[in-house]
Design a protein around this motif. Structure first.
Motif, PDB file in Angstrom:
ATOM      1  N   VAL A  34     -51.966 -25.050 -24.105  1.00  0.00           N
ATOM      2  CA  VAL A  34     -51.257 -25.922 -23.171  1.00  0.00           C
ATOM      3  C   VAL A  34     -51.894 -27.306 -23.139  1.00  0.00           C
ATOM      4  CG1 VAL A  34     -50.717 -26.287 -20.730  1.00  0.00           C
ATOM      5  CG2 VAL A  34     -50.437 -24.011 -21.742  1.00  0.00           C
ATOM      6  N   ARG A  37     -50.865 -29.689 -25.927  1.00  0.00           N
ATOM      7  CA  ARG A  37     -49.576 -30.346 -25.692  1.00  0.00           C
ATOM      8  C   ARG A  37     -49.695 -31.420 -24.611  1.00  0.00           C
ATOM      9  NH1 ARG A  37     -47.984 -29.339 -30.382  1.00  0.00           N
ATOM     10  NH2 ARG A  37     -46.756 -27.458 -30.782  1.00  0.00           N
ATOM     11  N   GLU A  38     -50.436 -31.132 -23.558  1.00  0.00           N
ATOM     12  CA  GLU A  38     -50.582 -32.105 -22.478  1.00  0.00           C
ATOM     13  C   GLU A  38     -51.276 -33.367 -22.967  1.00  0.00           C
ATOM     14  OE1 GLU A  38     -50.841 -29.136 -18.577  1.00  0.00           O
ATOM     15  OE2 GLU A  38     -52.681 -29.910 -19.480  1.00  0.00           O
ATOM     16  N   THR A  42     -48.878 -33.083 -31.400  1.00  0.00           N
ATOM     17  CA  THR A  42     -47.507 -32.780 -31.790  1.00  0.00           C
ATOM     18  C   THR A  42     -47.426 -31.846 -32.982  1.00  0.00           C
ATOM     19  OG1 THR A  42     -47.456 -34.759 -33.198  1.00  0.00           O
ATOM     20  CG2 THR A  42     -46.642 -34.993 -30.924  1.00  0.00           C
ATOM     21  N   VAL A  45     -48.916 -25.385 -33.139  1.00  0.00           N
ATOM     22  CA  VAL A  45     -49.908 -24.668 -32.335  1.00  0.00           C
ATOM     23  C   VAL A  45     -49.537 -23.182 -32.364  1.00  0.00           C
ATOM     24  CG1 VAL A  45     -50.941 -24.310 -30.061  1.00  0.00           C
ATOM     25  CG2 VAL A  45     -50.351 -26.633 -30.813  1.00  0.00           C
ATOM     26  N   LEU A  82     -42.872 -25.373 -24.889  1.00  0.00           N
ATOM     27  CA  LEU A  82     -44.022 -26.137 -25.367  1.00  0.00           C
ATOM     28  C   LEU A  82     -44.187 -26.059 -26.884  1.00  0.00           C
ATOM     29  CD1 LEU A  82     -46.634 -25.186 -22.606  1.00  0.00           C
ATOM     30  CD2 LEU A  82     -45.524 -27.412 -22.930  1.00  0.00           C
ATOM     31  N   ASP A  83     -43.288 -25.338 -27.516  1.00  0.00           N
ATOM     32  CA  ASP A  83     -43.348 -25.164 -28.979  1.00  0.00           C
ATOM     33  C   ASP A  83     -44.694 -24.573 -29.407  1.00  0.00           C
ATOM     34  OD1 ASP A  83     -42.441 -25.185 -31.571  1.00  0.00           O
ATOM     35  OD2 ASP A  83     -42.996 -27.277 -31.955  1.00  0.00           O
ATOM     36  N   ILE A  84     -45.096 -23.527 -28.690  1.00  0.00           N
ATOM     37  CA  ILE A  84     -46.305 -22.785 -29.022  1.00  0.00           C
ATOM     38  C   ILE A  84     -45.874 -21.438 -29.599  1.00  0.00           C
ATOM     39  CG2 ILE A  84     -48.363 -21.628 -28.089  1.00  0.00           C
ATOM     40  CD1 ILE A  84     -48.357 -23.805 -25.876  1.00  0.00           C
TER      41      ILE A  84
END
Length: 423
Positions: A34, A37-38, A42, A45, A82-84
């Motif tokens: 997290v 991303r924060e 980009t 992950v 979050l695209d994780i």
């Protein structure tokens, strides 16, 4: 991220980017993903977890999940948004740092940066592995296996009077079980607190209706015979009836899988990270229970097995991976350690690190419901234990962080706010 990593990333097509791989889907691993991303990362992950469950928080396992007041404790994180990428039920087997490859039970996983967040694993009771009715309490599956045991109100023997042992004994008494806690040392929390501080906690067990046996070692566990309970046999020959045995004798970093990787390990099996949580090899970081870090505040390397460390460290890891402008060096990781425990109707909180203190001061009566212990070094507060005094803890944590000098005479007056003793 190192210059070499940045060069590899820039030279790779976006659809083949390896990005950051995080091993371990507990608090430290999830918060690292997290935080990346924060902080504007980009690239890809990937979060890898050995358990098949959606990533979850552990503290509720010894309380709400165990007692059936909650079904689980999954993190409130939208990994898809979050695209994780989650890869669950996937066990890490080894690392090849020279090739930038993580070996897993599902095959090799290439990485540009790798974060080790595998946490700690419980120490098992020698001779009791595989014995029916012997339990650990570390995972969601452990808690779910123990929940019906409590519901049936078995006689329970808890091995170990540390934090986990006390919390489980608390839950078992709330469920109506008869509880005996067996501790090899002369007091509860012997590995965590000085004798004079832990001594008042001994009475908590009897007050809650639990039996505490100190100076007692387990010789063997006898499984239940048909129609009757099993027994725990102590080294003095005592036989304790046990419908279930719960082992809480400590934990060690879950790093055995790193053997032969070339990544340095410390004396306790931990990964010794630097003050930016970088390991001994390029592009590999370590965070949470599996890692130690150098503390300038305390002048020694700390290995902290608590939730708050797993929450704070990921921001430092993410900053080290993402990189900072040349004029903004990332801050060294040197938090004030903090943890809490709910046991026998008391809220116990601890901040700091007391082993280097030269003075111990009490605030309040340790036989009462609310009191604190302050540790000072050269009149500066370095650690604090608060029982039922959350305001002391909140103020003390800030004073430790600031390195504020204290007036010892004012500090011992429990009627004064802790901050009023600042010199």
């Amino acid at each position: 991220m190192s210059e070499q990593t940045q060069e590899r990333t820039r030279g790779r097509a976006a659809d083949a980017e390896h990005g950051v791989v995080v091993v371990g889907a507990g608090m430290a691993g999830v918060q690292t993903a997290v935080a990346l991303r924060e902080q504007g990362f980009t690239g890809a992950v990937t979060l890898i977890g050995a358990e098949p469950h959606q990533p979850y928080d552990r503290p509720p396992l010894s309380k709400a999940v165990l007692l059936g007041t909650a079904e689980g404790s999954a993190f409130d994180v939208d990994f898809e948004a979050l695209d994780i990428t989650l890869r669950l039920g996937c066990e890490a087997l080894g690392v090849r740092p020279g090739e930038h490859v993580l070996d897993t039970s599902a095959g090799p996983v290439p990485y540009d940066a790798l974060v080790l967040a595998t946490g700690a694993e419980p120490i098992r009771l020698a001779g009791a592995e595989g014995v029916p009715g012997v339990h650990l309490l570390r995972t969601l599956d452990d808690a779910e296996r123990l929940r019906p045991v409590l519901a049936r109100q078995h006689d329970i023997v808890v091995v170990g009077a540390g934090w986990i042992g006390a919390e489980f004994a608390t839950a078992a008494r709330e469920a109506g079980c008869a509880v005996t806690v067996v501790e090899a040392a002369d007091r509860p929390l012997a590995g965590a607190l000085p004798a004079e501080v832990a001594a008042p906690m001994t009475a908590w067990y009897a007050e809650a209706g639990a039996v505490l046996r100190t100076h007692a070692r387990v010789e063997r566990v006898e499984p239940a015979a048909p129609g009757g309970p099993g027994h725990v046999v102590l080294d003095d020959g005592s036989r304790l009836p046990a419908g279930a045995v719960v082992v809480g004798i400590g934990a060690r970093p879950a790093t055995a899988w790193l053997a032969g990787s070339g990544i340095d390990l410390g004396p306790h099996g931990e990964v010794p990270a630097d003050d930016r949580l970088r390991t001994s090899v390029p592009d590999v970081y370590a965070v949470g229970d599996c890692a130690s870090f150098p503390s300038a505040r305390y002048g020694e390397r700390l290995l902290v097995h608590h939730w708050d460390n797993a929450l704070q460290g990921p921001r430092t890891v993410a900053a080290a991976i993402v990189g900072a402008p040349a004029d903004e060096a990332p801050e060294a990781y040197d938090p004030v350690p903090y943890f809490w425990s709910e046991q026998f109707g008391r809220f116990v909180q601890y901040a700091g690190h007391h082993t280097a203190a030269d003075t111990t001061l009490w605030r309040g009566d340790p036989t009462g419901p609310a009191w604190s212990v302050c540790w000072l070094r050269e009149d500066r507060l370095v650690a604090l234990l608060a029982v039922g005094r959350p305001r002391d803890l909140a103020q003390g944590r800030r004073l430790i962080q600031a390195g504020t000098g204290m007036d010892p005479r004012l500090l011992t007056d429990p009627a004064r706010p802790l901050k009023a003793a600042a010199a």
